[in-house]
Write an enzyme that holds these catalytic residues in place. Sequence first.
Site, mmCIF file in Angstrom:
data_model
loop_
_atom_site.group_PDB
_atom_site.id
_atom_site.type_symbol
_atom_site.label_atom_id
_atom_site.label_comp_id
_atom_site.label_asym_id
_atom_site.label_seq_id
_atom_site.Cartn_x
_atom_site.Cartn_y
_atom_site.Cartn_z
ATOM 1 N N ARG A 170 5.021 4.852 1.405
ATOM 2 C CA ARG A 170 4.901 4.865 2.882
ATOM 3 C C ARG A 170 6.037 5.098 3.225
ATOM 4 O O ARG A 170 6.217 5.491 4.428
ATOM 5 C CB ARG A 170 4.318 3.449 2.994
ATOM 6 C CG ARG A 170 2.733 3.415 2.964
ATOM 7 C CD ARG A 170 2.244 2.129 2.932
ATOM 8 N NE ARG A 170 2.659 1.048 2.026
ATOM 9 C CZ ARG A 170 2.295 -0.285 2.138
ATOM 10 N NH1 ARG A 170 1.586 -0.826 3.300
ATOM 11 N NH2 ARG A 170 2.844 -1.023 1.222
ATOM 12 N N CYS A 221 8.931 0.008 1.389
ATOM 13 C CA CYS A 221 7.671 -0.384 1.533
ATOM 14 C C CYS A 221 7.223 -1.463 0.103
ATOM 15 O O CYS A 221 8.166 -2.239 -0.153
ATOM 16 C CB CYS A 221 6.782 0.741 1.954
ATOM 17 S SG CYS A 221 6.551 1.945 0.433
#
Lengths: 142, 289
Positions: B250, B245
Amino acid sequence: MTKYPQKLQAIVDEINSTFDRNERIQFLIEYSEKYEKVSEEIANKPYPEENRVEYCESDAYVWTAVDQNKRVQLYFAVENPSGISAKALAAILSESLNGEKAETVFTVNSDIVFDLFGNELSMGKNLGLTGIVNKIKHQLTL
Amino acid sequence: MDNIESRGYIKSEVLVSTEWVMKNLTKNSVRIVESNEDPLLYSSGHIPGAVQIDWTNDLNDHVRRDYLDKNGFEKLMSSNGISNDTTVVFYGDKNNWWACYAFWIFQLFGHANSKIMDGGRLKWINEKLPLAKDLPTYPQTEYISPMRNDHEIRAFRDDVLRHVRNGLPLVDVRSPEEFNGLRLHMPDYPNEGSLRGGHIPGAVNIPWAEAVNSADGTFRSADELRQIYEIDNHLQKDDELITYCRIGERSSHTWFALTYLLGYENVRNYDGSWTEWGNMVGVPVQKGK
């Protein structure tokens, strides 16, 4: 000359006199509890996209109003109930900058996020909070 | 759907419900760990007895861009009263992004007895379960950690370059705007600290949040996850995969879903992610869809 407008500088000085990280956190949490959401006279949901702060995961919105004497009023909405840092920043900026002249508010740059929160913010959080400051400035230039 | 066992996960034991945590939170053998993005949240109220492990403060090397080493990890475990056989349960804000990140780092040190509380902090609060503000202290433990193992679940830039050259798949879990490279072109906004926008060639874009139910932040069932990753995006269980990410938080959420919920055995998280790739000289970048 101080780095920030007087009232904001006082808050920065106070937070930087805190003893440790926990004290700083408590100080900011207390501010987050003072956060007041924008009133319905100013804005209603769904809030306009143009007021939304880019990069702020807390789903924050900013409104600025400048009266005939060029005094600024700031309004905020932080839609994420867990967005405590965004709420703390909103409360600090409202308390210290409301009633200041637009040109004074415009001098506040995104360093304020570092000066209030210290260097322990994740990059994402940092971007979100500096996004709030930049959004205010962006609106004042419109 | 609160019944985790009925959702068809391959390793369902890594996910526990808020109810399970409520029942087990006073057990000596269990340590609840809160990991957040927002540094104010834990102190504003946390699960009673939970300690905080902060990504920035506790898990990072403070000088180099890297994680703490064996020695640092042992100290961190010891000071939080965690033994080698303690069951560590992570939870946090943002649908457990940071909880999954901390979980992933714990796996670099082989702390296999780790779990995630499904739904994270928000679910606990929405269910009006108890919160405490006091800072718990636990007796120091003796924790013996192996050397950090960066080979199995962590990818570095050279691994990613090799991966791209070999035409292998990646999962970019950022928003479509970040993936397409549009975000760097917006005026008046910071540019994520990256000089180039776009994605790593070979990546499919599956935003991390696809893996969770938006209503309560719990993970989707195995069938729903397979629909997203395998049917809609053509990934396969035996794929050699890299997730990324912006800084790897994430993507550790997606790494967790693929590895444990769907049982993928060869997923690595590239924590350098876009903040490294989007700034590197001469590496391939793809723009658009």
